[in-house]
Design a protein around this motif. Structure first.
Motif, PDB file in Angstrom:
ATOM      1  N   CYS A  51      77.265  38.619 -81.851  1.00 40.82           N
ATOM      2  CA  CYS A  51      76.511  38.127 -80.696  1.00 40.82           C
ATOM      3  C   CYS A  51      77.440  37.883 -79.501  1.00 40.82           C
ATOM      4  N   THR A  52      78.505  38.663 -79.410  1.00 46.31           N
ATOM      5  CA  THR A  52      79.500  38.463 -78.351  1.00 46.31           C
ATOM      6  C   THR A  52      78.886  38.627 -76.968  1.00 46.31           C
ATOM      7  N   LYS A  53      78.017  39.615 -76.792  1.00 43.06           N
ATOM      8  CA  LYS A  53      77.393  39.831 -75.482  1.00 43.06           C
ATOM      9  C   LYS A  53      76.652  38.570 -75.022  1.00 43.06           C
ATOM     10  N   GLN A  54      75.901  37.966 -75.928  1.00 43.85           N
ATOM     11  CA  GLN A  54      75.131  36.780 -75.591  1.00 43.85           C
ATOM     12  C   GLN A  54      76.046  35.582 -75.308  1.00 43.85           C
ATOM     13  N   VAL A  55      77.075  35.405 -76.111  1.00 48.80           N
ATOM     14  CA  VAL A  55      77.993  34.285 -75.908  1.00 48.80           C
ATOM     15  C   VAL A  55      78.775  34.470 -74.609  1.00 48.80           C
ATOM     16  N   LEU A  56      79.157  35.703 -74.299  1.00 47.61           N
ATOM     17  CA  LEU A  56      79.807  35.991 -73.010  1.00 47.61           C
ATOM     18  C   LEU A  56      78.932  35.514 -71.853  1.00 47.61           C
ATOM     19  N   THR A  57      77.669  35.848 -71.925  1.00 49.07           N
ATOM     20  CA  THR A  57      76.724  35.486 -70.863  1.00 49.07           C
ATOM     21  C   THR A  57      76.594  33.972 -70.749  1.00 49.07           C
ATOM     22  N   VAL A  58      76.415  33.295 -71.867  1.00 49.89           N
ATOM     23  CA  VAL A  58      76.262  31.833 -71.840  1.00 49.89           C
ATOM     24  C   VAL A  58      77.529  31.176 -71.288  1.00 49.89           C
ATOM     25  N   CYS A  59      78.698  31.617 -71.761  1.00 51.54           N
ATOM     26  CA  CYS A  59      79.961  31.045 -71.267  1.00 51.54           C
ATOM     27  C   CYS A  59      80.092  31.228 -69.754  1.00 51.54           C
ATOM     28  N   ALA A  60      79.758  32.411 -69.273  1.00 56.08           N
ATOM     29  CA  ALA A  60      79.853  32.683 -67.835  1.00 56.08           C
ATOM     30  C   ALA A  60      78.877  31.814 -67.043  1.00 56.08           C
ATOM     31  N   MET A  61      77.656  31.698 -67.532  1.00 61.46           N
ATOM     32  CA  MET A  61      76.651  30.896 -66.827  1.00 61.46           C
ATOM     33  C   MET A  61      77.023  29.418 -66.824  1.00 61.46           C
ATOM     34  N   LEU A  62      77.626  28.935 -67.898  1.00 62.43           N
ATOM     35  CA  LEU A  62      78.031  27.533 -67.959  1.00 62.43           C
ATOM     36  C   LEU A  62      79.251  27.245 -67.089  1.00 62.43           C
ATOM     37  N   LEU A 102      69.536  29.852 -69.769  1.00 60.83           N
ATOM     38  CA  LEU A 102      70.517  30.465 -68.862  1.00 60.83           C
ATOM     39  C   LEU A 102      70.759  31.930 -69.233  1.00 60.83           C
ATOM     40  N   MET A 103      70.821  32.210 -70.509  1.00 61.36           N
ATOM     41  CA  MET A 103      71.002  33.589 -70.955  1.00 61.36           C
ATOM     42  C   MET A 103      69.800  34.441 -70.543  1.00 61.36           C
ATOM     43  N   ASN A 104      68.591  33.887 -70.678  1.00 58.55           N
ATOM     44  CA  ASN A 104      67.390  34.613 -70.263  1.00 58.55           C
ATOM     45  C   ASN A 104      67.419  34.933 -68.768  1.00 58.55           C
ATOM     46  N   VAL A 105      67.834  33.967 -67.965  1.00 53.14           N
ATOM     47  CA  VAL A 105      67.924  34.187 -66.515  1.00 53.14           C
ATOM     48  C   VAL A 105      68.869  35.348 -66.243  1.00 53.14           C
ATOM     49  N   TYR A 106      70.076  35.291 -66.805  1.00 54.29           N
ATOM     50  CA  TYR A 106      71.070  36.328 -66.535  1.00 54.29           C
ATOM     51  C   TYR A 106      70.593  37.693 -67.031  1.00 54.29           C
ATOM     52  N   ASP A 107      70.074  37.738 -68.256  1.00 55.07           N
ATOM     53  CA  ASP A 107      69.636  39.011 -68.830  1.00 55.07           C
ATOM     54  C   ASP A 107      68.516  39.640 -67.999  1.00 55.07           C
ATOM     55  N   GLN A 108      67.575  38.822 -67.532  1.00 52.44           N
ATOM     56  CA  GLN A 108      66.488  39.368 -66.721  1.00 52.44           C
ATOM     57  C   GLN A 108      66.994  39.824 -65.356  1.00 52.44           C
TER      58      GLN A 108
END
Length: 171
Positions: free
Chosen positions: A79-90, A125-131
């Motif tokens: 799940c690296t892609k998802q964790v990357l996104t969450v880390c960046a958004m945080l 936050l992940m949903n926001v970025y992914d969309q």
């Protein structure tokens, strides 16, 4: 966690005698102890306070130790892609959403749409970025959804930097 990040960096550079280290502005002893405890709990330090293999990997990332550990572990769970996104958004300062006067209900509805089905703020936050990514990083989509374009752009930049670091350390 800022203290833990600093200690991890010092430990990774071979500075082990933290009590005798010549800090320009020494942190309170309880801050040092708390940071050491956090690094131990994250398996970055062993019971003698020495940097572990995990700690060395975590020190490769200039970010909060909990985030770097999450990123390293994400590979195991694919799940690296998802964790990357969450880390960046945080990591970005400022709010992702905005709520203009007279449009509070619309802004709240937009925010609730991102939270739908989410288990918490991180997934939202992940949903926001992914969309946003799905819209090819559209600025008009951000306006329609009451999202701060500047904040999302910062998150994208941070995400790209973290992704490059992950490739460098083979995650």
């Amino acid at each position: 966690t800022r203290g833990a990040s600093g200690l991890l960096m010092l430990k990774s550079r071979g500075i082990n005698a933290l009590v005798r280290f010549d800090f320009m502005d020494p942190p309170p002893a309880e801050t040092l102890i708390r940071a050491l405890g956090q690094l131990y709990a994250l398996s970055a330090l062993n019971d003698r306070g020495e940097l572990t293999k995990m700690g060395r990997r975590m020190a490769e990332f200039p970010m909060d130790p909990m985030a770097s550990k999450s990123l390293i572990i994400s590979e195991k769970y694919k799940c690296t892609k998802q964790v990357l996104t969450v880390c960046a958004m945080l990591s970005v300062d400022g709010s992702v959403c905005y709520r203009p006067k007279g449009k509070e209900v619309h802004a709240d509805n937009a925010r609730n749409n991102f939270a739908r089905g989410a288990i918490g703020d991180h997934i939202t936050l992940m949903n926001v970025y992914d969309q946003w990514e799905e819209t090819n990083y559209s600025s008009s989509w951000c306006m329609e959804n009451y999202l701060q374009l500047r904040t999302l752009k910062k998150a994208r930049d941070v995400r790209e930097q973290i992704e490059a670091l992950c490739e460098r350390v083979e995650i």
